[in-house]
Write a protein that holds these residues in place. Structure first.
Motif, PDB file in Angstrom:
ATOM      1  N   ARG A 134      -0.395   5.967 -13.390  1.00  0.00           N
ATOM      2  CA  ARG A 134      -1.087   6.249 -12.139  1.00  0.00           C
ATOM      3  C   ARG A 134      -2.376   5.423 -12.024  1.00  0.00           C
ATOM      4  NH1 ARG A 134      -3.965  11.872 -10.479  1.00  0.00           N
ATOM      5  NH2 ARG A 134      -5.546  10.896 -11.792  1.00  0.00           N
ATOM      6  N   LYS A 135      -3.101   5.278 -13.147  1.00  0.00           N
ATOM      7  CA  LYS A 135      -4.319   4.484 -13.151  1.00  0.00           C
ATOM      8  C   LYS A 135      -4.027   3.029 -12.780  1.00  0.00           C
ATOM      9  CE  LYS A 135      -7.489   7.501 -14.327  1.00  0.00           C
ATOM     10  NZ  LYS A 135      -8.643   7.786 -13.431  1.00  0.00           N
ATOM     11  N   ARG A 136      -2.921   2.467 -13.367  1.00  0.00           N
ATOM     12  CA  ARG A 136      -2.571   1.087 -13.053  1.00  0.00           C
ATOM     13  C   ARG A 136      -2.228   0.938 -11.567  1.00  0.00           C
ATOM     14  NH1 ARG A 136       0.271   1.462 -18.037  1.00  0.00           N
ATOM     15  NH2 ARG A 136       2.244   1.717 -16.901  1.00  0.00           N
ATOM     16  N   TYR A 137      -1.473   1.909 -11.037  1.00  0.00           N
ATOM     17  CA  TYR A 137      -1.122   1.853  -9.608  1.00  0.00           C
ATOM     18  C   TYR A 137      -2.375   1.978  -8.722  1.00  0.00           C
ATOM     19  CZ  TYR A 137       3.762   2.387 -11.015  1.00  0.00           C
ATOM     20  OH  TYR A 137       5.002   2.217 -11.578  1.00  0.00           O
ATOM     21  N   GLU A 138      -3.300   2.826  -9.138  1.00  0.00           N
ATOM     22  CA  GLU A 138      -4.535   2.983  -8.373  1.00  0.00           C
ATOM     23  C   GLU A 138      -5.357   1.690  -8.368  1.00  0.00           C
ATOM     24  OE1 GLU A 138      -5.385   7.791  -8.985  1.00  0.00           O
ATOM     25  OE2 GLU A 138      -6.440   6.291 -10.192  1.00  0.00           O
ATOM     26  N   LYS A 139      -5.358   0.986  -9.527  1.00  0.00           N
ATOM     27  CA  LYS A 139      -6.089  -0.268  -9.597  1.00  0.00           C
ATOM     28  C   LYS A 139      -5.449  -1.322  -8.699  1.00  0.00           C
ATOM     29  CE  LYS A 139      -7.891  -3.636 -12.895  1.00  0.00           C
ATOM     30  NZ  LYS A 139      -7.988  -4.015 -14.325  1.00  0.00           N
ATOM     31  N   GLN A 140      -4.133  -1.404  -8.761  1.00  0.00           N
ATOM     32  CA  GLN A 140      -3.427  -2.359  -7.897  1.00  0.00           C
ATOM     33  C   GLN A 140      -3.609  -2.001  -6.411  1.00  0.00           C
ATOM     34  OE1 GLN A 140       0.590  -2.306  -9.320  1.00  0.00           O
ATOM     35  NE2 GLN A 140       0.137  -3.577 -11.101  1.00  0.00           N
ATOM     36  N   THR A 163       0.827  -1.203   0.000  1.00  0.00           N
ATOM     37  CA  THR A 163       0.000   0.000   0.000  1.00  0.00           C
ATOM     38  C   THR A 163       0.864   1.256   0.000  1.00  0.00           C
ATOM     39  OG1 THR A 163      -1.800  -1.150   1.155  1.00  0.00           O
ATOM     40  CG2 THR A 163      -1.780   1.255   1.249  1.00  0.00           C
ATOM     41  N   GLN A 189      -6.196  -0.539  -5.127  1.00  0.00           N
ATOM     42  CA  GLN A 189      -7.551  -0.928  -4.757  1.00  0.00           C
ATOM     43  C   GLN A 189      -7.627  -2.418  -4.442  1.00  0.00           C
ATOM     44  OE1 GLN A 189     -10.469  -0.015  -7.752  1.00  0.00           O
ATOM     45  NE2 GLN A 189     -12.198  -0.754  -6.506  1.00  0.00           N
ATOM     46  N   GLN A 190      -6.944  -3.256  -5.260  1.00  0.00           N
ATOM     47  CA  GLN A 190      -6.915  -4.694  -4.993  1.00  0.00           C
ATOM     48  C   GLN A 190      -6.251  -4.998  -3.640  1.00  0.00           C
ATOM     49  OE1 GLN A 190      -4.904  -6.322  -8.408  1.00  0.00           O
ATOM     50  NE2 GLN A 190      -6.713  -6.246  -9.716  1.00  0.00           N
ATOM     51  N   GLU A 198      -8.690  -4.091  -0.859  1.00  0.00           N
ATOM     52  CA  GLU A 198      -9.746  -5.089  -0.701  1.00  0.00           C
ATOM     53  C   GLU A 198      -9.215  -6.356  -0.035  1.00  0.00           C
ATOM     54  OE1 GLU A 198     -11.208  -5.652  -4.604  1.00  0.00           O
ATOM     55  OE2 GLU A 198     -12.332  -3.755  -4.675  1.00  0.00           O
ATOM     56  N   ARG A 251      -1.599   7.194 -17.261  1.00  0.00           N
ATOM     57  CA  ARG A 251      -1.895   5.767 -17.439  1.00  0.00           C
ATOM     58  C   ARG A 251      -1.222   4.931 -16.333  1.00  0.00           C
ATOM     59  NH1 ARG A 251      -0.827   7.252 -22.954  1.00  0.00           N
ATOM     60  NH2 ARG A 251      -2.778   7.296 -24.187  1.00  0.00           N
TER      61      ARG A 251
END
Length: 214
Positions: A66-72, A34, A74-75, A78, A64
């Motif tokens: 940053r989006k990938r890092y944000e998705k990871q 995190t 989020q995983q 969770e 782009r």
């Protein structure tokens, strides 16, 4: 990745304590991830802002990433939340197991103390002891009775005692010495009264004579 962190193979059967330790280790790993992704997101955000006026292509690539890092991230979040739920469940299970073991030990201790004794058996035993005590009391009363038929009635004995008390009272009254009556004094008083009456009669006769002479 999340599934590999949350589940173990059946052959890897472990105790609750070991499962709790593994979950805490996984929480630490996910916490580090995190922090890593958050730093990466901050860097890419800063790069996109700095490049937006100079190099639009570089700014878009930074967004782009940053989006990938944000998705990871989020995983990871969770998965972390899922691990927290599992950890709380295991912790509660540990407490429940401890309580259950304590209850089992308490039950075994009570069983060793009382054996096969139950509430009904205790009640029956109490009634049996009460019956035995009544038997003992009855036997004591029988043994206390005089032998040879020398039985005396209590009412007759009380009447005899009352009669003895009356006889004793009469005897005490008869032994009392009464003082003698002074008869001489009473006789003297009677004589005095008689002499005074004679004087009055004499005076009355003289008064009559004097009246006749007048």
């Amino acid at each position: 990745m999340a599934q590999s962190l949350m589940f173990w193979k059946r052959k890897d059967e472990i105790s609750i304590e070991e499962a709790i330790e593994r979950l805490r280790n996984l929480q630490e790993v996910l916490s580090n991830k995190t922090d890593y992704f958050e730093k990466k997101i901050d860097i890419e955000t800063k790069t996109a802002l700095e490049s937006r006026g100079k190099n639009k292509r570089a700014a878009l690539q930074a967004l782009r990433r940053r989006k990938r890092y944000e998705k990871q991230l989020q995983q990871v979040d969770e998965t972390t939340a899922s691990l927290e739920v599992q950890l709380e469940a295991l912790t509660s299970a540990t407490v429940n197991v401890d309580v259950a073991n304590f209850l089992r030990l308490t039950s075994e201790a009570i069983q060793r103390t009382f054996g096969n004794m139950t509430a009904d058996k205790v009640a029956d035993l109490r009634d049996e002891v009460s019956d035995r005590m009544e038997d003992v009391e009855e036997m004591g009363n029988i043994l206390a009775q005089p032998l040879g038929g020398e039985e005396f009635d209590d009412d007759d004995l009380l009447a005899e005692l009352e009669e003895m008390d009356q006889d004793d009272l009469i005897q005490k009254l008869s032994d009392i010495q009464l003082p003698s009556v002074p008869t001489e004094e009473l006789k003297t008083k009677g004589d005095k009264k008689s002499g005074k009456a004679k004087e009055e009669e004499e005076e009355e006769r003289e008064m009559r004579k004097f009246a006749e002479w007048m």
